[in-house]
Design a protein around this motif. Structure first.
Motif, short mmCIF file in Angstrom:
data_model
loop_
_atom_site.label_atom_id
_atom_site.label_comp_id
_atom_site.label_asym_id
_atom_site.label_seq_id
_atom_site.Cartn_x
_atom_site.Cartn_y
_atom_site.Cartn_z
N ASN A 109 74.94 13.64 73.89
CA ASN A 109 74.13 13.28 72.73
C ASN A 109 74.64 11.95 72.21
OD1 ASN A 109 72.90 12.98 70.23
ND2 ASN A 109 73.01 15.16 69.73
N SER A 110 73.95 10.90 72.53
CA SER A 110 74.43 9.56 72.19
C SER A 110 74.48 9.32 70.68
CB SER A 110 73.55 8.50 72.85
OG SER A 110 72.19 8.65 72.46
N ASP A 111 73.67 10.04 69.94
CA ASP A 111 73.66 9.87 68.49
C ASP A 111 74.85 10.56 67.82
OD1 ASP A 111 71.29 8.39 68.57
OD2 ASP A 111 70.06 10.21 68.48
N ALA A 112 75.41 11.57 68.50
CA ALA A 112 76.49 12.36 67.89
C ALA A 112 77.86 12.06 68.48
CB ALA A 112 76.18 13.85 68.04
N THR A 115 82.72 7.44 68.19
CA THR A 115 82.88 6.03 68.52
C THR A 115 84.36 5.68 68.67
OG1 THR A 115 82.84 5.50 66.17
CG2 THR A 115 80.74 5.38 67.36
N THR A 214 69.98 14.04 75.32
CA THR A 214 69.88 12.60 75.53
C THR A 214 68.48 12.11 75.16
OG1 THR A 214 71.49 12.68 77.34
CG2 THR A 214 70.04 10.74 77.24
N PRO A 215 68.37 11.10 74.32
CA PRO A 215 67.05 10.57 73.95
C PRO A 215 66.30 10.02 75.16
CG PRO A 215 68.74 9.80 72.42
CD PRO A 215 69.47 10.45 73.57
#
Length: 266
Positions: A109-112, A115, A214-215
């Motif tokens: 999940n790239s948004d979650a 970083t 994944t979007p």
């Protein structure tokens, strides 16, 4: 002039129909695709699962004579040893190919994702336990049977994301890079015993349980950068796993074959 040096004996290469394959995390997603591919090829398959009992049993129902579902958390060394013993008892022969596929508690999940300034030691340690320590323990659990047989294939599932981090999943990619290193060093240790160790690396696959978050925009970006203009499927990656278990790969060890439609070169 005579010498005592002798060439090593030609290693045996068992066809898939004579093998017992253990697929960790083999009930869902990529693991299910790998399990189905081996079963369709005539192999006997141990479908390992942790919590996906129903999915594992559904697979066994399709191949009742050639598949068995066994529960084990791959992070538990004693559970791995018990699973291997149960598999050998069930099929009457040792595990000859191990596919280290299980992915513990991870979602693409790239948004979650965490970083660079937020990734924690706990996250890194959790992925290290599932993607490095667990595969090593699984290899050690199957080694006695492979040595008894005089043949073995170990196939680790990697990723192209540490070479081309379309999305920088720091913990996941770091541990898979470590697993690639172990793939190469284990290949050197075990090669003289007729045991080949290789890695198959996809990218984000379209679609597994882990990549479901994944979007679509990320998948589209990946597809646009590949010569095939599409995202690799679990079934396509499973084909390559079968190659590494088959006699066709008898001269290949310590390698990482990237299956991503040509996104990453070399």
């Amino acid at each position: 002039m005579s010498t005592d040096t002798q060439s090593p004996a030609t290693p045996i290469a068992l066809p898939l129909e004579e093998q017992v394959i253990l697929v960790t995390g083999g009930a869902r997603g990529l693991g299910a695709a790998i399990s189905k591919a081996f079963l369709a090829a005539g192999a006997k398959v141990v479908i390992n699962y942790n919590s996906s009992e129903q999915a594992a049993n559904d697979l066994v129902a399709l191949y009742p004579n050639d598949a068995v579902a066994i529960q084990a958390d791959v992070r538990n060394e004693s559970a791995l040893k018990s699973m291997v013993a149960e598999a050998e008892d069930h099929f009457g022969q040792p595990v000859t190919t191990l596919v280290n596929n299980a992915l513990v508690d991870f979602s693409f999940n790239s948004d979650a994702r965490s970083t660079a300034e937020a990734i924690s030691a706990a996250e890194l340690s959790a992925q290290f336990a599932g993607s490095v320590l667990a595969p090593v323990a699984a290899i050690q659990a199957v080694l006695p049977g492979m040595r008894q047989t005089g043949f073995g294939r170990i196939i680790n599932i990697g990723t192209n994301l540490f070479q081309h981090p379309v999305v920088p999943y720091h913990d996941y990619t770091a541990t898979k890079a470590a697993l690639l290193s172990l793939t190469r060093t284990f290949a050197d240790d075990l090669g003289p015993e007729g045991i080949n160790v290789n890695m198959v690396s996809g990218g984000l696959l379209r679609t597994t349980d882990a990549s479901a978050a994944t979007p679509e925009a990320v998948f589209d970006l990946i597809a646009s950068g590949t010569p095939l203009r599409r995202v690799t499927t679990p079934a396509e990656l499973a084909d390559t796993v079968l190659f590494f278990a088959s006699p066709l790969s008898r001269g290949v060890t310590g390698q990482n074959l990237i299956v991503d439609g040509g996104l990453v070169k070399g």
